[in-house]
Write a protein that holds these residues in place. Structure first.
Motif, PDB file in Angstrom:
ATOM      1  N   GLY A  10       0.876  -1.372  -0.014  1.00  0.00           N
ATOM      2  CA  GLY A  10      -0.016   0.050  -0.074  1.00  0.00           C
ATOM      3  C   GLY A  10       0.884   1.199   0.074  1.00  0.00           C
ATOM      4  N   ASP A  11       0.277   2.449   0.533  1.00  0.00           N
ATOM      5  CA  ASP A  11       0.838   3.614   0.417  1.00  0.00           C
ATOM      6  C   ASP A  11       2.109   3.604   1.335  1.00  0.00           C
ATOM      7  OD1 ASP A  11      -0.865   4.805  -1.422  1.00  0.00           O
ATOM      8  OD2 ASP A  11      -2.292   5.245   0.225  1.00  0.00           O
ATOM      9  N   GLY A  12       1.901   2.858   2.602  1.00  0.00           N
ATOM     10  CA  GLY A  12       3.095   2.681   3.378  1.00  0.00           C
ATOM     11  C   GLY A  12       4.351   2.284   2.821  1.00  0.00           C
ATOM     12  N   MET A  13       3.961   1.025   2.082  1.00  0.00           N
ATOM     13  CA  MET A  13       5.190   0.513   1.589  1.00  0.00           C
ATOM     14  C   MET A  13       5.625   1.620   0.319  1.00  0.00           C
ATOM     15  SD  MET A  13       6.348  -2.246   2.212  1.00  0.00           S
ATOM     16  CE  MET A  13       7.436  -3.287   1.096  1.00  0.00           C
TER      17      MET A  13
ATOM     18  N   GLY B 244      -2.461  -2.893  -1.032  1.00  0.00           N
ATOM     19  CA  GLY B 244      -2.723  -2.174   0.502  1.00  0.00           C
ATOM     20  C   GLY B 244      -4.058  -2.039   0.741  1.00  0.00           C
ATOM     21  N   SER B 245      -4.441  -0.760   1.583  1.00  0.00           N
ATOM     22  CA  SER B 245      -5.829  -0.367   2.059  1.00  0.00           C
ATOM     23  C   SER B 245      -6.271   0.737   1.292  1.00  0.00           C
ATOM     24  CB  SER B 245      -5.598  -0.023   3.460  1.00  0.00           C
ATOM     25  OG  SER B 245      -5.068  -1.039   4.220  1.00  0.00           O
ATOM     26  N   THR B 246      -5.391   1.825   1.131  1.00  0.00           N
ATOM     27  CA  THR B 246      -6.254   3.027   0.478  1.00  0.00           C
ATOM     28  C   THR B 246      -5.364   3.035  -1.180  1.00  0.00           C
ATOM     29  OG1 THR B 246      -5.921   4.148   2.427  1.00  0.00           O
ATOM     30  CG2 THR B 246      -6.515   5.491   0.826  1.00  0.00           C
ATOM     31  N   ASP B 247      -4.242   2.668  -1.249  1.00  0.00           N
ATOM     32  CA  ASP B 247      -3.527   2.724  -2.642  1.00  0.00           C
ATOM     33  C   ASP B 247      -3.718   3.906  -3.095  1.00  0.00           C
ATOM     34  OD1 ASP B 247      -2.295   0.377  -2.046  1.00  0.00           O
ATOM     35  OD2 ASP B 247      -4.389  -0.907  -2.623  1.00  0.00           O
TER      36      ASP B 247
ATOM     37  N   LEU C 232     -11.103  -1.563   6.405  1.00  0.00           N
ATOM     38  CA  LEU C 232     -12.319  -1.096   6.756  1.00  0.00           C
ATOM     39  C   LEU C 232     -12.022  -0.057   8.127  1.00  0.00           C
ATOM     40  CD1 LEU C 232     -15.181  -3.306   7.305  1.00  0.00           C
ATOM     41  CD2 LEU C 232     -15.458  -1.160   6.291  1.00  0.00           C
ATOM     42  N   ARG C 233     -10.952  -0.340   8.714  1.00  0.00           N
ATOM     43  CA  ARG C 233     -10.534   0.523   9.984  1.00  0.00           C
ATOM     44  C   ARG C 233     -10.672   1.952   9.876  1.00  0.00           C
ATOM     45  NH1 ARG C 233      -5.736  -0.772   7.579  1.00  0.00           N
ATOM     46  NH2 ARG C 233      -4.093   0.354   7.421  1.00  0.00           N
ATOM     47  N   TYR C 234     -10.419   2.427   8.615  1.00  0.00           N
ATOM     48  CA  TYR C 234     -10.460   3.984   8.189  1.00  0.00           C
ATOM     49  C   TYR C 234     -11.976   4.340   8.311  1.00  0.00           C
ATOM     50  CZ  TYR C 234      -5.532   3.597   6.926  1.00  0.00           C
ATOM     51  OH  TYR C 234      -4.359   3.470   6.728  1.00  0.00           O
ATOM     52  N   ASP C 235     -12.917   3.532   7.913  1.00  0.00           N
ATOM     53  CA  ASP C 235     -14.248   3.969   7.737  1.00  0.00           C
ATOM     54  C   ASP C 235     -14.758   3.976   9.358  1.00  0.00           C
ATOM     55  OD1 ASP C 235     -14.840   3.841   4.934  1.00  0.00           O
ATOM     56  OD2 ASP C 235     -13.897   2.089   5.107  1.00  0.00           O
TER      57      ASP C 235
ATOM     58  N   VAL D 136     -14.328   9.590  14.718  1.00  0.00           N
ATOM     59  CA  VAL D 136     -13.720  11.050  14.826  1.00  0.00           C
ATOM     60  C   VAL D 136     -14.618  12.079  14.483  1.00  0.00           C
ATOM     61  CG1 VAL D 136     -11.575  12.276  13.869  1.00  0.00           C
ATOM     62  CG2 VAL D 136     -11.162  10.025  14.610  1.00  0.00           C
ATOM     63  N   TYR D 137     -15.510  11.680  13.488  1.00  0.00           N
ATOM     64  CA  TYR D 137     -16.359  12.650  12.991  1.00  0.00           C
ATOM     65  C   TYR D 137     -17.461  12.942  14.193  1.00  0.00           C
ATOM     66  CZ  TYR D 137     -20.636  14.668  11.089  1.00  0.00           C
ATOM     67  OH  TYR D 137     -21.749  15.235  10.743  1.00  0.00           O
ATOM     68  N   LEU D 138     -17.734  12.006  14.880  1.00  0.00           N
ATOM     69  CA  LEU D 138     -18.883  12.244  16.019  1.00  0.00           C
ATOM     70  C   LEU D 138     -18.273  12.988  17.159  1.00  0.00           C
ATOM     71  CD1 LEU D 138     -20.226   8.614  16.431  1.00  0.00           C
ATOM     72  CD2 LEU D 138     -21.479  10.787  15.047  1.00  0.00           C
TER      73      LEU D 138
ATOM     74  N   TRP E  64      -0.219  15.161  12.844  1.00  0.00           N
ATOM     75  CA  TRP E  64      -0.280  15.079  11.462  1.00  0.00           C
ATOM     76  C   TRP E  64      -0.276  13.656  10.906  1.00  0.00           C
ATOM     77  CZ3 TRP E  64      -0.732  18.985   8.418  1.00  0.00           C
ATOM     78  CH2 TRP E  64      -0.345  20.598   9.111  1.00  0.00           C
ATOM     79  N   ASN E  65      -0.993  13.432   9.903  1.00  0.00           N
ATOM     80  CA  ASN E  65      -1.280  12.268   9.213  1.00  0.00           C
ATOM     81  C   ASN E  65      -0.334  12.225   7.995  1.00  0.00           C
ATOM     82  OD1 ASN E  65      -1.523  10.266   7.369  1.00  0.00           O
ATOM     83  ND2 ASN E  65      -4.031  10.266   7.777  1.00  0.00           N
ATOM     84  N   CYS E  66       0.718  11.566   7.744  1.00  0.00           N
ATOM     85  CA  CYS E  66       1.723  11.835   6.657  1.00  0.00           C
ATOM     86  C   CYS E  66       1.845  10.828   5.835  1.00  0.00           C
ATOM     87  CB  CYS E  66       3.091  12.455   7.297  1.00  0.00           C
ATOM     88  SG  CYS E  66       4.377  12.645   5.788  1.00  0.00           S
ATOM     89  N   ASP E  67       0.938  10.854   4.853  1.00  0.00           N
ATOM     90  CA  ASP E  67       0.787   9.494   3.916  1.00  0.00           C
ATOM     91  C   ASP E  67       0.543   8.145   4.706  1.00  0.00           C
ATOM     92  OD1 ASP E  67       0.846  10.749   1.375  1.00  0.00           O
ATOM     93  OD2 ASP E  67       2.926   9.924   0.797  1.00  0.00           O
ATOM     94  N   GLY E  68      -0.143   8.483   5.574  1.00  0.00           N
ATOM     95  CA  GLY E  68      -0.520   7.274   6.518  1.00  0.00           C
ATOM     96  C   GLY E  68       0.336   6.948   7.811  1.00  0.00           C
TER      97      GLY E  68
END
Ligand SMILES: CCCCCCCCCCCCC/C=C/[C@@H](O)[C@H](COP(=O)(O)O)NC(=O)CCCCCCCCCCCCCCC
Ligand SMILES: Nc1ncnc2c1ncn2[C@@H]1O[C@H](COP(=O)(O)OP(=O)(O)O)[C@@H](O)[C@H]1O
Ligand SMILES: [Ca+2]
Length: 584
Positions: A191-194, A234-237, A304-307, A313-315, A550-554
């Motif tokens: 994925g993006d982390g890789m 990966g997850s998001t790719d 699915l963890r992101y959803d 977090v939205y709540l 900060w979320n930096c590319d995951g």
């Protein structure tokens, strides 16, 4: 068979139908001829999209000769599928078996096609270094590589050295330290982390070899020659989706084989005079930081963890104070709201090359970094904005993914040397949901009163007075002076390092085990932050919290007050941007 230097022509058979085949210039084409010698439909394949030519009748999988007659050859090439979801259709392997009138004609066709391939497709890779993350996404990396990718590499005559990773950062360290002579590119199956590991390896190694200090925030980095390929697993790719327009392992493999090359902007993140990380898709504070921090605790859920975390977090409906400063890009060239899309062959990106590399010497193909060691891209007037934000994101490219097909900033460019800064100010929950939801439909997510977007070359973020990181560090030093005074904090830190799951009372809640271990090694887990007042448990908590991450590319960054800078066209991918299949 007629041949001259530019044209090869003969009659060939496919099954029991007769064809007139031509190889001229950049194309190989064949036209059906009926019994009355009339020409019917023509199929034309660019030589640059030929994957291989084999003697005999060859099946794709398992790759074997089904029949070996002296008269046949099989052509493999890129085939565009007729249906896709968006404007981009997937590629697959096309195969046609030709029967020649004589063995001599067959051998001539094979030789001529292979020669044309060498001349018209000189940038194809011959040897690749492949890293597979066996745990990325749905944990299908190894299977994807061995069943879909490896057979195509073999067919195209590409040899590969495969490393199945056993730990995080193994791929990055391999690229930084091992001998890479003979490799034409590095590929990640993950994925993006890789991808980020390969990105750090390739950039770091190139700077080491060029003697450039990555920690200097003003230096002009050396562009990297070694191409990177991404097989999505990966997850998001997001990087794959944004540079290809689709997440499909076969499409990615075919782009690698034909040696496509797509330059890509990279953003560096510094904390004071230290390089923290590079990113290509997104660095996000507030909502995206909190979502990532929360999601790390639910890794077992897979993609699915992101959803799930997104909803949690939205709540919470949080917003954070801060000061954002940015260096605007030239607004005459493009703007984040100009409704354009960066597609294959993008004019804005190709015209950016001269501006980004004024000292590029095409005859020696060297970037004379020493002519301009410091980037002129940092000249200009900084703009300051203060306020409370639900989220702050900076993206070098559109950052589209299956979850959001047009992305964080739909009109951003892959290789124009700029990034888009998106500021979402404090808003009511319904307003923020509208903003999020517009990422998934055709409505303009920037057309909301609490959203601003700027095209920039650099960004700095700082906390309001009293919240600053320097002050935090001073606190830390004081704590060290009173060593032993607060045994409780010490004990809680240690227990947290043993078991990161306990970390819900900190702003480093999301640190992966690996990340924590690394920081423990370096001894720089900020103790003062582990039990700092004002930081509260998980997203379910209702108490206010004034600092996000900060979320930096995951990946969660270990610092809050960061500065970011775009390095135009720093790396190259085996890709060509989004091919618009709705146009001929
Ligand atoms: C209501 C629907 C809202 C959809 C909002 C979609 C926003 C999508 C923006 C995507 C930006 C992606 C940037 C890329 C990040 C990746 O590098 C990185 C790592 O990926 P990897 O695990 O594959 O290695 N991924 C991430 O950090 C994931 C960020 C994902 C954020 C998704 C948020 C989903 C939010 C759902 C909110 C729902 C609220 C519903 C309230 C009832
Ligand atoms: N063998 C391994 N064990 C544990 N972590 C790994 C391994 N190989 C790679 N990683 C790390 O796993 C993280 C996530 O991988 P990635 O392939 O991006 O999947 P995903 O998209 O599901 O997050 C990356 O940051 C990478 O550094
Ligand atoms: Ca860009």
């Amino acid at each position: 068979m007629e041949t001259d230097s530019v044209r090869v022509e003969s009659s060939l058979w496919i099954g029991n139908k007769r064809y007139r085949a031509f190889l001229s210039g950049w194309y190989f084409s064949w036209t059906e001829i009926d019994e009355r010698n009339r020409e019917k439909k023509t199929i034309s394949v660019p030589v640059s999209e030929v994957i291989g030519v084999k003697e005999g009748r060859v099946e794709i999988q398992p790759q074997k000769k089904v029949e070996d007659t002296d008269l046949d050859f099989t052509l493999f090439y890129v085939k565009r599928n007729s249906k896709g979801k968006g404007i981009r259709v997937p590629w697959s392997l096309g195969r046609t078996q030709f029967c020649c009138p004589s063995r001599g004609v067959r051998d001539q066709w094979i030789t001529q096609l292979r020669t044309a391939l060498k001349t018209h497709s000189p940038s194809r890779p011959h040897r690749l270094l492949v890293f597979i993350n066996p745990f990325g996404g749905k944990k299908r990396g190894k299977q994807i590589f061995h069943s879909l990718v490896a057979p195509l590499f073999e067919l195209a005559g590409i040899s590969s050295h495969v490393v199945v990773t056993e730990r995080a950062n193994q791929a990055r360290d391999y690229i930084l330290k091992k001998d890479l002579t003979g490799f034409d590119g590095v590929i990640c199956v993950g994925g993006d982390g890789m991808f980020s590991e390969l990105l750090h390896g390739v950039i770091g190694r190139t700077q080491q070899e060029a003697g450039v200090s990555e920690h200097d925030p003003t230096v002009m980095l050396q562009p990297c020659d070694l191409h990177i390929g991404i097989i999505p697993a990966g997850s998001t790719d997001c990087v794959c989706f944004t540079t290809m327009g689709i997440n499909d392992p076969v499409t990615s493999t075919l782009h690698i084989i034909i040696g496509d090359s797509q330059p890509l902007d990279v953003c560096s993140v510094h904390y004071q005079s230290t390089l923290v990380r590079y990113f290509v898709s997104m660095v996000g504070y507030g909502f995206y930081g909190d979502v990532l921090a929360e999601s790390e605790r639910h890794r077992w859920m897979g993609p699915l963890r992101y959803d799930y975390s997104g909803c949690m977090v939205y709540l919470c409906n949080r917003s954070y104070p801060g000061q954002v400063q940015y260096l605007p890009a030239d607004s005459h060239i493009s703007s984040p709201r100009d409704n354009t899309r960066c597609l294959s062959g993008c004019r804005v990106c190709s015209e950016s090359k001269e501006r980004l590399f004024p000292h590029f010497n095409s005859s020696s193909s060297l970037y004379s970094a020493n002519v301009s060691q410091y980037s002129s891209e940092l000249e200009g007037e900084w703009v300051t904005i203060e306020g409370r934000f639900k989220c702050i994101s900076l993206t070098c490219m559109s950052s589209s993914c299956p979850r959001s097909p047009k992305g964080l900033s739909p009109s951003a460019h892959l290789a124009d040397g700029t990034a888009d800064l998106i500021l979402v100010r404090e808003a009511n929950p319904l307003g923020f949901l509208t903003y999020l939801h517009r990422h998934t439909n055709t409505q303009d997510q920037f057309d909301l009163p609490f959203v601003e977007v700027y095209r920039v070359k650099a960004v700095r973020f700082s906390l309001p007075p009293g919240e600053g990181e320097e002050e935090e560090e001073e606190e830390e030093e004081e704590e060290e002076e009173y060593e032993g005074a607060d045994r409780e904090i010490q004990a809680s830190t240690e227990s947290v390092l043993e078991d990161p799951e306990k970390l819900c009372c900190s702003n480093i809640a999301g640190h992966s085990q690996q990340h924590l271990a690394e920081r423990k090694e370096r001894g720089n887990v900020a103790m003062s932050r582990v039990k700092r007042p004002g930081f509260v448990c998980g997203p379910c908590c209702t108490k206010p919290r004034s600092v996000s991450v900060w979320n930096c590319d995951g990946e969660i960054l270990p610092h809050t007050e960061i500065s970011c800078r775009v390095h135009g066209q720093l790396v190259r991918l085996f890709a060509r941007g989004i091919e618009d299949s709705t146009k001929p």
